[in-house]
Every structure is written in structure tokens, then in C-alpha cells.
Write an enzyme that holds these catalytic residues in place. Sequence first.
Site, PDB file in Angstrom:
ATOM      1  CE  LYS A  78      77.772  15.292 105.942  1.00  0.00           C
ATOM      2  NZ  LYS A  78      79.013  15.906 105.370  1.00  0.00           N
ATOM      3  CD  GLU A 134      77.712  23.534 120.639  1.00  0.00           C
ATOM      4  OE1 GLU A 134      78.001  24.739 120.603  1.00  0.00           O
ATOM      5  OE2 GLU A 134      77.343  22.963 121.682  1.00  0.00           O
ATOM      6  CB  CYS A 194      83.812  27.529 116.521  1.00  0.00           C
ATOM      7  SG  CYS A 194      84.189  26.504 117.945  1.00  0.00           S
ATOM      8  CD  GLU A 214      83.124  31.262 111.895  1.00  0.00           C
ATOM      9  OE1 GLU A 214      82.310  30.783 111.092  1.00  0.00           O
ATOM     10  OE2 GLU A 214      83.414  30.728 112.977  1.00  0.00           O
TER      11      GLU A 214
END
Length: 528
Positions: A204, A279, A313, A414
Site C-alpha cells: 500500500k 519503523e 526519519c 518531528e
Amino acid sequence: MNHTIRAHHGRPFEIGGDMTELDAVPAILCGDTTDRIFVGGTWRTGGGDVIESVDPATGRVFATLHAATPADVDVAVQAGLRAVHEGGWAARMPHERAAVLHRIGDLVDANAERIAILQTTDTGKTLSETRALARSAAGTFRYMAAAAETMEDAVTPSRGPYLTLATHEPMGVVGAITPWNSPIASDAQKIAPALAAGNAVVAKPPVWAPWVTLLLARLCEEAGLPAGLLSVLPGPGRTVGDALVRHPDVAKISFTGGTTTGRALAHAAADKIMPITLELGGKSPTIVFDDADVEQALAGVLYGIFSSSGQSCIAGSRVFVQRDVYGAFVEELVSRARSLRVGPGTDPRTQVAPMVARAHRDGVAAMVEDARAAGATVLCGGRIPEGEQFEAGAYYEPTILAGVDNSADICQQEVFGPVAVVLPFDDEDDLVAQANHSVFGLACGIWTSDYRRAWRIAKAVRAGTVWINTYKQFSISTPFSGLEESGLGTEKGRDGIRSYMNQKSIYVDLAGDPLPWAGGDATQEGQP
Ligand code: NAD
């Protein structure tokens, strides 16, 4: 700039030459069948809403695609189950599966330029980066092929007159849900080990970057991967992704994305008692000691936060500098950040390319404004670059903030953009306390010439990956994971393949001794 590339059916195309991007990108992808998704071995138009793919360098719509629907998820999962069981993929010898994966790796390599151009057009990233990602994806398929072929099950030490074996089996159908920042690499990281382990995969990809995963599916098909083993269902997470996670026949989810999404998926997985690999996000500390090689540290800090426009990330977004060198180091860092070249990903001189989308860029800009309002000083950047060439795209200047402490929102949340905060520290204890004051635990960079100190800090900072005098270097053979809110489980490495397998223990009697109720020894070890 013109790029001549060979289209799927062998016809050469040029972007920027006699074709517009709008014509060229779907043509690069698959000749005349462009608006197609890959459902259970069949290419067809999705039944969902139209996704408009925008080139973030120009703001132009370069392709449209009908998204998948939850109904497609069921078709894909059922086809996957058939391919694994009736089709015999699970029963194939590892070296036979490996042969298919090697062919996929070769085709990814052969089509690396096509993949890179498509990914740069879809995500804005520089071509040098997307080329490297394509090459690394090819390497991932080959590595996982080799891992599959050479994995060994164990004969465990017996505690009685029987042979005990620890074996591993495919899980069935695995769902792979990925973000938009490095599509081909995150696809390969999940699809290669899952297929190598004998599973089918329903991928996906994200709405903002679906094309490269569809191209990868074309290459898998061309490499002879049996139909049904891979489906690619682009579409919104809340519908298509959710249906995939909740599907009763999906045996595992491997997810890369934001922590908020990951937490929701973990709840859904708990309801099904289904394994899930997560993750997730990060807010990684990059640490500069006063004995660091200054040139290396400056280059490493800049690359660590501003490459990929910070949409990584592992971006080194909290830069801790020892107080006695803080002033001089930060002054030089800011001066170099100001001279980084911002531009389109197709320009070989570009260092900081546009962000993936205007909406994302605007979110990053809003976080910088909030930080400014909360007392942060903007040392450089903090705005959209000036100039006509930047007006329609999703550009943002490399930004360095100071004047806040580590508990400020801008240090705890973040940003996922080209924004670093610089923070002074006094000594190792102060540094470790600040670095570890975060809900994340993904990565850490250490710049020092004292290797004993580097070792102490590497052990003390909570992070899945630590780089000493380097940053953002990766190898498929080295495991990758995040601690705390940065994730759960491990990808990559030889054992990465095991997370797509169920472990099964087998006891084989060797002596014919009677069991306890048949007159045997009732003191035998091990009743569960
Ligand atoms: P996101 O969480 O918004 O989306 C990731 C994927 O999940 C997309 O495909 C999305 O459609 C899907 N999704 C969203 N909601 C869902 C739901 N309810 N059910 C199922 N699927 C759903 O993340 P993003 O904005 O695409 O990516 C950026 C994030 O990814 C950042 O936080 C970044 O740190 C993280 N990331 C982590 C790693 C890592 O390895 N740790 C690598 C790259 C990116």
C-alpha cells in the site's frame, strides 16, 4: 534538462524534449496502460478517487491515477493466498525463490534511471539521491535472495531420545505499508524479504508517491514473479491501508511511517493478535564535541539534516555542540547552510530539493513560525526562497534555529523538513541527559576524535543506530530498528527475513520409549 530513457516496451522517451512530463511519466511507467493499479496479478483501473500526482519542483500535475478501494484489498489478499498455497510459492525451495529475486534485482538495476526519474518527478528528491535509492533497492533484492538461500534451520540440543528442530515457515500474505519519502528503498526493504521468505505481499504505497511501487510491480512481473504474489494498491491510509491491516487473512503488517499512524496500527494489530513491524519517526541528536574534526563535522551535520530536505526519519534535527566551541561552530554552520544550493531535483547542482508537496512544506513552515513565537531565533532560512523559479514548487530554505532548550516543542516534535535546532551542552552527563530526553530513539551522530568517548556516548544514547564520525550511511546487511516511539521490530540484516516467517519446532522420536500414561518415565522434562 533532457533525459532519454527506454520505456517499458522499448520505445525511447525524452522528458523535457518533445514530450511533456505529463505524457512522459506514465509512458515511462508502462507504455499505453497508465492509469492502472496491480490487483492480484491483474492491471486495472482502480475504483477509488482520482489521485493527482504533482511534481513538487514545478507544481504541475504530471499524472492521474484512480486509487484502490477496500474491495481491491480483499481481491489482492485472496489472490495472494492462492499464489502462496495452491500456486506453490511457499513450498518452492529457497534457491528457486532466490532465482526470481535475483532477476528482480537485475531488472531494478537495468531500469535504475527510469526509476530515479519517476521518483524525482513524484517526490522532488534529487536525481543523485533517487539513483542511489534505486541501486540500493536492487542490492536489497539480491541480498535477500542470498539470505533466503543460505538461511539454516537449527537442530537444537536434545533433552531426550528425540531429534528437535527449530524450523521456519512462510506466514502467508503480508501487508507492506510505506511512506512517501524514499519509496523504492522502503518498498524493497519489505517486499524482498517477504517474498524471499515464501509469502505474498500486498503493498500500500502512499498517495503522494505511488508510481515507483507500480513500476516495481511491472519489473517483478517481467522477472517472472508468479501472478498474485505481489499486489500494489495505492490509496488513502484510512480506507485502503485500514482494510489491509484489519483483513482477517493478512498475517503480518510491515509499516514505515509516522508514530501517530504506527500507534493506531499497533492497536489494530493487537485486536487480531497479529505481528507488526513499525519503523516510525525520529528526532535524532547529532553531537559535536570540541575535539571533533571541524570540517568533517560541519559537512556531516549539514548532510545529516538537509539532504532529502530533512524528509528523512533519521534526519539529525537536534544538533548538540559542546559549549566551548558552540559560537564558532554554529557561525560556520549557518554560513554554510546559507550557501547550500536550493533547486529542482533534476539539476545536478541542487543540494536541497523541494519538499514532497506544498501542503507538507506549509506544515513545516507553520512549525517554524510556532517555534519563533515560542522564543526561537532563526539563524538562517525560515522562509520560502525568493525567485520566480521557486514560486510554483514546494521549496523551503535550509533553516537553523537557536535560543530554545531541548524541552521546547520544536526539539521534541518531528518536523520532517529542513529544520535543525542547535543546542549547547557542557559535559557528557549533560549531553546524554539532553539527547535522551525525547520520546524517540531512532538514530544518533557523534563527532569526536576521542574514540573512547565516542564509545561511551554510543552506549549511553538510546537509539537504534549510532554513527561515529559519519552519518546517514546504510547497509542492507546491518539491522535497522527504532527504540521507544521510533518503532518496534527490526528490518534489514540476515535475520530481517525471519520477521516474515513463523517459527515452528518439530520433535521426532528416535527411541520408541513409552510416554508416561503408557508406563514411561513420568519425570520427563517439559510440560507446558
Ligand atoms: P504516515 O504515517 O502519514 O503514512 C505512512 C503510510 O501509512 C502511508 O502509506 C499512509 O497512507 C498509511 N496510513 C495512514 N493512515 C493509515 C491507517 N489508519 N491505516 C493504515 N495505513 C495508514 O507517514 P508519512 O507522512 O507518509 O511519512 C513520514 C513519516 O514516516 C515520518 O514520521 C518519518 O519519520 C517516518 N519514516 C520512518 C522511517 C523509519 O524507517 N523509521 C523511514 C521513513 C519514514
